[in-house]
Every structure is written in structure tokens, then in C-alpha cells.
Scaffold this active site. Structure first.
Site, PDB file in Angstrom:
ATOM      1  N   THR A 101       0.877  -1.177   0.000  1.00  0.00           N
ATOM      2  CA  THR A 101       0.000   0.000   0.000  1.00  0.00           C
ATOM      3  C   THR A 101       0.910   1.221   0.000  1.00  0.00           C
ATOM      4  OG1 THR A 101      -1.629  -1.200   1.291  1.00  0.00           O
ATOM      5  CG2 THR A 101      -1.891   1.192   1.152  1.00  0.00           C
ATOM      6  N   LYS A 176      -7.262   1.473  -3.280  1.00  0.00           N
ATOM      7  CA  LYS A 176      -6.907   1.005  -1.926  1.00  0.00           C
ATOM      8  C   LYS A 176      -7.166   2.112  -0.894  1.00  0.00           C
ATOM      9  CE  LYS A 176      -4.864  -1.309   1.425  1.00  0.00           C
ATOM     10  NZ  LYS A 176      -5.292  -2.558   2.026  1.00  0.00           N
ATOM     11  N   LYS A 244       0.388   5.194   8.138  1.00  0.00           N
ATOM     12  CA  LYS A 244       0.937   5.520   6.808  1.00  0.00           C
ATOM     13  C   LYS A 244      -0.178   5.663   5.781  1.00  0.00           C
ATOM     14  CE  LYS A 244       1.992   1.856   4.645  1.00  0.00           C
ATOM     15  NZ  LYS A 244       1.352   0.861   3.825  1.00  0.00           N
TER      16      LYS A 244
HETATM   17  P1  NAP Z   1       5.580  -6.500   7.252  1.00  0.00           P
HETATM   18  O1  NAP Z   1       5.266  -7.734   8.014  1.00  0.00           O
HETATM   19  O2  NAP Z   1       6.351  -5.400   7.893  1.00  0.00           O
HETATM   20  O3  NAP Z   1       6.310  -6.926   5.902  1.00  0.00           O
HETATM   21  C1  NAP Z   1       7.060  -6.073   5.083  1.00  0.00           C
HETATM   22  C2  NAP Z   1       8.319  -6.836   4.710  1.00  0.00           C
HETATM   23  O4  NAP Z   1       9.040  -6.069   3.748  1.00  0.00           O
HETATM   24  C3  NAP Z   1       9.232  -7.041   5.917  1.00  0.00           C
HETATM   25  O5  NAP Z   1       9.620  -8.405   5.985  1.00  0.00           O
HETATM   26  C4  NAP Z   1      10.414  -6.124   5.624  1.00  0.00           C
HETATM   27  O6  NAP Z   1      11.662  -6.597   6.053  1.00  0.00           O
HETATM   28  C5  NAP Z   1      10.396  -6.073   4.112  1.00  0.00           C
HETATM   29  N1  NAP Z   1      11.016  -4.838   3.625  1.00  0.00           N
HETATM   30  C6  NAP Z   1      10.718  -3.574   3.986  1.00  0.00           C
HETATM   31  N2  NAP Z   1      11.527  -2.714   3.331  1.00  0.00           N
HETATM   32  C7  NAP Z   1      12.324  -3.470   2.565  1.00  0.00           C
HETATM   33  C8  NAP Z   1      13.352  -3.164   1.668  1.00  0.00           C
HETATM   34  N3  NAP Z   1      13.713  -1.893   1.442  1.00  0.00           N
HETATM   35  N4  NAP Z   1      13.991  -4.183   1.056  1.00  0.00           N
HETATM   36  C9  NAP Z   1      13.610  -5.460   1.298  1.00  0.00           C
HETATM   37  N5  NAP Z   1      12.648  -5.827   2.132  1.00  0.00           N
HETATM   38  C10 NAP Z   1      12.002  -4.825   2.755  1.00  0.00           C
HETATM   39  O7  NAP Z   1       4.213  -5.836   6.719  1.00  0.00           O
HETATM   40  P2  NAP Z   1       2.923  -6.558   6.097  1.00  0.00           P
HETATM   41  O8  NAP Z   1       1.858  -6.596   7.119  1.00  0.00           O
HETATM   42  O9  NAP Z   1       3.299  -7.773   5.356  1.00  0.00           O
HETATM   43  O10 NAP Z   1       2.458  -5.398   5.073  1.00  0.00           O
HETATM   44  C11 NAP Z   1       3.146  -5.159   3.864  1.00  0.00           C
HETATM   45  C12 NAP Z   1       2.404  -4.059   3.085  1.00  0.00           C
HETATM   46  O11 NAP Z   1       1.082  -4.510   2.797  1.00  0.00           O
HETATM   47  C13 NAP Z   1       2.270  -2.739   3.833  1.00  0.00           C
HETATM   48  O12 NAP Z   1       2.352  -1.680   2.934  1.00  0.00           O
HETATM   49  C14 NAP Z   1       0.867  -2.818   4.429  1.00  0.00           C
HETATM   50  O13 NAP Z   1       0.322  -1.540   4.639  1.00  0.00           O
HETATM   51  C15 NAP Z   1       0.139  -3.591   3.337  1.00  0.00           C
HETATM   52  N6  NAP Z   1      -1.014  -4.388   3.776  1.00  0.00           N
HETATM   53  C16 NAP Z   1      -0.977  -5.124   4.927  1.00  0.00           C
HETATM   54  C17 NAP Z   1      -2.075  -5.888   5.304  1.00  0.00           C
HETATM   55  C18 NAP Z   1      -2.095  -6.699   6.580  1.00  0.00           C
HETATM   56  O14 NAP Z   1      -3.201  -7.069   7.013  1.00  0.00           O
HETATM   57  N7  NAP Z   1      -0.973  -7.008   7.189  1.00  0.00           N
HETATM   58  C19 NAP Z   1      -3.223  -5.908   4.487  1.00  0.00           C
HETATM   59  C20 NAP Z   1      -3.218  -5.182   3.290  1.00  0.00           C
HETATM   60  C21 NAP Z   1      -2.105  -4.425   2.953  1.00  0.00           C
HETATM   61  P3  NAP Z   1      12.021  -6.847   7.607  1.00  0.00           P
HETATM   62  O15 NAP Z   1      11.624  -8.271   7.829  1.00  0.00           O
HETATM   63  O16 NAP Z   1      13.473  -6.601   7.697  1.00  0.00           O
HETATM   64  O17 NAP Z   1      11.194  -5.861   8.390  1.00  0.00           O
END
Ligand code: NAP
Length: 292
Positions: A101, A176, A244
Site C-alpha cells: 500500500t 486502496k 501511513k
Molecule cells: P511487514 O510484516 O512489515 O512486511 C514487510 C516486509 O518487507 C518485511 O519483511 C520487511 O523486512 C520487508 N522490507 C521492507 N523494506 C524493505 C526493503 N527496502 N527491502 C527489502 N525488504 C524490505 O508488513 P505486512 O503486514 O506484510 O504489510 C506489507 C504491506 O502490505 C504494507 O504496505 C501494508 O500496509 C500492506 N497491507 C498489509 C495488510 C495486513 O493485514 N498485514 C493488508 C493489506 C495491505 P524486515 O523483515 O526486515 O522488516
């Protein structure tokens, strides 16, 4: 359209959402290249046959389709447009799919840079939460070139059930934002309803049996409301990611001269919770605000 599993897929960002989504692609039989900032999150996928790459650029160079699911717009900008990043190393004709997102304006910028490299970038953020990612039942909202969408569709179908092209670059992210705007006021309503029920001395499990089957039902009440009642505030969806998203929505609405009081209030309440150290809790932890 049937999947051509000889297509090489790259997946960057293996957190709560990305790990499950990448797992479905592997299960479908695709060759999968992976990268994540913290390497240990790739261990399980590598043990199942995925190939680890040392940088986002290396993933792009080894893949026909690159999928990204990182955290914040600055992460997206860095991995796509940074030196030796995805766009710099992408193959001609490749399809780059950002499912994070992120900001609509950034999606448009990446699509324009990809075009200069004769490849395609589409934005494809998702809704459905950690449960939707695990069950491959995400709603995927896409912005970008229709031919690139068609190419991406068999892979997107491995992760989601509702997959809709909304328009050109950025239209997926704008859609979104519509989703997050709806959720902002909905989650406040869920927390207020449950706080009221608790204060009135009702059994909240019993309350949910009634109102979870009526006109108030939905993911926020039925899934997150259940977690609230159990006292489970683990993420799901991080508060810091929702802040965010609300910031992006408010900035875009400001440009359109649109006032969104529900979103403004939700952002204020979530920022207060983050300042109290709850930023890495799930969004259902908004209930703590009403428990004070
Ligand atoms: P998350 O658990 O923090 O996963 C993000 C992953 O991306 C982490 O493993 C992080 O690494 C990695 N990352 C971040 N920056 C990076 C970079 N520069 N290079 C390589 N890897 C990188 O978050 P999430 O819940 O999966 O959400 C991911 C996205 O989807 C967000 O934008 C969120 O708003 C969106 N989203 C989430 C949900 C939900 O229910 N969770 C639903 C819809 C949309 P590290 O392991 O080192 O932190």
C-alpha cells in the site's frame, strides 16, 4: 487463462503478507526468486525450493515478473528506483507489480521509469488482511497497462479471488485508499460498540453472536472484533502501516479539496496509540483507547 509456470517470478518483502503470498506462488509450481531485508524471513521459502538473491536488483535480473510487498512508500522508492534497483536491472518486457500500500503518485513515477526501460510497472495493492493472504483470497486492485495486467493475471490469481483493473498507473493505489477510508471509520465503530457493550455489562461473545450476523457484520467486526474480545492485539495489520495509509489518503484528499473528518479522527487516535508504544500492535488495539 492457465498459468505458464515456466515464468520466473521474483518476490521481495516476505513479512506477514508477503510470506504467505509468495508461498502460494511456489505451491503453484513457479520458479521463485526471493529477497527480504531480514534474510531469516526467507528461510522457509528457500527450504521449499525458492532461490535467495542478494539484492532487489538481482531478483529483477533473474525474473520475468517481479512482485513487491514491502512496508512504506520510501521502501518502495528505494527498491524500485535506487541505484541497481528493480527498474535498473529489470529485463525488457518484464512486469513489475507493487502490491505494497503506497502512494499513487509514486506508482505513476515508477510506471514512467519502467516504460523508459521497455518494461511495465503496475500497482496492485490488496485487501483481506493476514487471513486473506494465508487463504489466497485477497481483493487485488490494479492500476496500469491492460496488456501488463493480462500478463500478471495468472500469477495474481494465485493470491486473490477478486482481481480488478481500475485504470491506469496509480488507480490501484487510489482504490486502496477508498478501502482504507471505509475501514478508518468502521474500526472506530467496532471499538466503540464493543466498549459500550462491555461498560453495559454485556457478554461480548454473546453480543458478537447477534451483531456479527446483522447489518454491522464484516471483517472489522467479525475477525478483529473477535480478536479484541480475546484480548489478542497481535498484528494482523500494524498500526504504523495504517497511520501511513491514513496519511496518504489525507494528502490525496487535500489535493482534491475533499474533507474526510472520519479519517482525520482515526489518524489522531492511532497516532496517540503509536506514541504510547502500540505502533507494532494490530489495528484492533484501537480498543485500548476506549478502555482508558
Ligand atoms: P511487514 O510484516 O512489515 O512486511 C514487510 C516486509 O518487507 C518485511 O519483511 C520487511 O523486512 C520487508 N522490507 C521492507 N523494506 C524493505 C526493503 N527496502 N527491502 C527489502 N525488504 C524490505 O508488513 P505486512 O503486514 O506484510 O504489510 C506489507 C504491506 O502490505 C504494507 O504496505 C501494508 O500496509 C500492506 N497491507 C498489509 C495488510 C495486513 O493485514 N498485514 C493488508 C493489506 C495491505 P524486515 O523483515 O526486515 O522488516
Amino acid at each position: 487463462m492457465s498459468a505458464n509456470t515456466s515464468t520466473r517470478i521474483g518476490f521481495i518483502g516476505l513479512g506477514i503478507m508477503g510470506r504467505s503470498m509468495a508461498g502460494h506462488i511456489l505451491t503453484a509450481g513457479y520458479r521463485l526468486n526471493v529477497y527480504n531485508r531480514s534474510r531469516d524471513k526467507a528461510d522457509e521459502l528457500v527450504a521449499r525450493g525458492a532461490t535467495w538473491c542478494d539484492t532487489p536488483g538481482d531478483v529483477a535480473a533473474a525474473s520475468d515478473i517481479v512482485i513487491t510487498m514491502v512496508g512504506f512508500p520510501h521502501d518502495v522508492e528505494q527498491i524500485y528506483l535506487g541505484e541497481n534497483g528493480i527498474v535498473a536491472r529489470a529485463n525488457r518486457g518484464a512486469v513489475l507489480i507493487d502490491m505494497t500500500t503506497s502512494s499513487p503518485a509514486l506508482a505513476e513515477r515508477i510506471a514512467a521509469e519502467a516504460d523508459k526501460k521497455k518494461c511495465y510497472a503496475i500497482d496492485a495493492p490488496v485487501s483481506g488482511g493476514d487471513v486473506g493472504a494465508r487463504d489466497a483470497k485477497l481483493a487485488i486492485m490494479v492500476g496500469g497497462d491492460p496488456a501488463a495486467f493480462e500478463k500478471a493475471l495468472p500469477v495474481l490469481q494465485r493470491m486473490g479471488t477478486s482481481i480488478v483493473l481500475q485504470g491506469g498507473a496509480g488507480a490501484g493505489q487510489h482504490t486502496k485508499m477508498c478501502n482504507q477510508i471505509v475501514i478508518a471509520s468502521t474500526i472506530m465503530g467496532v471499538c466503540e460498540g464493543l466498549a459500550y457493550g462491555k461498560r453495559a455489562g454485556l457478554d461480548l461473545d454473546t453480543v458478537l453472536k447477534s451483531i456479527g450476523g446483522g447489518a454491522a457484520s464484516g471483517f472489522q467486526l467479525n475477525v478483529l472484533g473477535t480478536r479484541i474480545i480475546k484480548g489478542d492485539f497481535a498484528p494482523g495489520f500494524f498500526i504504523e502501516h495504517f497511520i501511513k495509509d491514513l496519511g496518504i489518503a489525507l494528502a490525496e484528499a487535500h489535493c482534491m479539496q475533499l474533507d474526510l473528518p472520519g479519517v482525520s479522527l482515526a489518524r489522531k487516535l492511532y497516532e496517540q496509540l503509536a506514541a504510547q508504544g502500540y505502533g507494532r500492535n494490530g489495528t484492533q488495539a484501537l480498543f485500548k483507547h476506549y478502555e482508558k
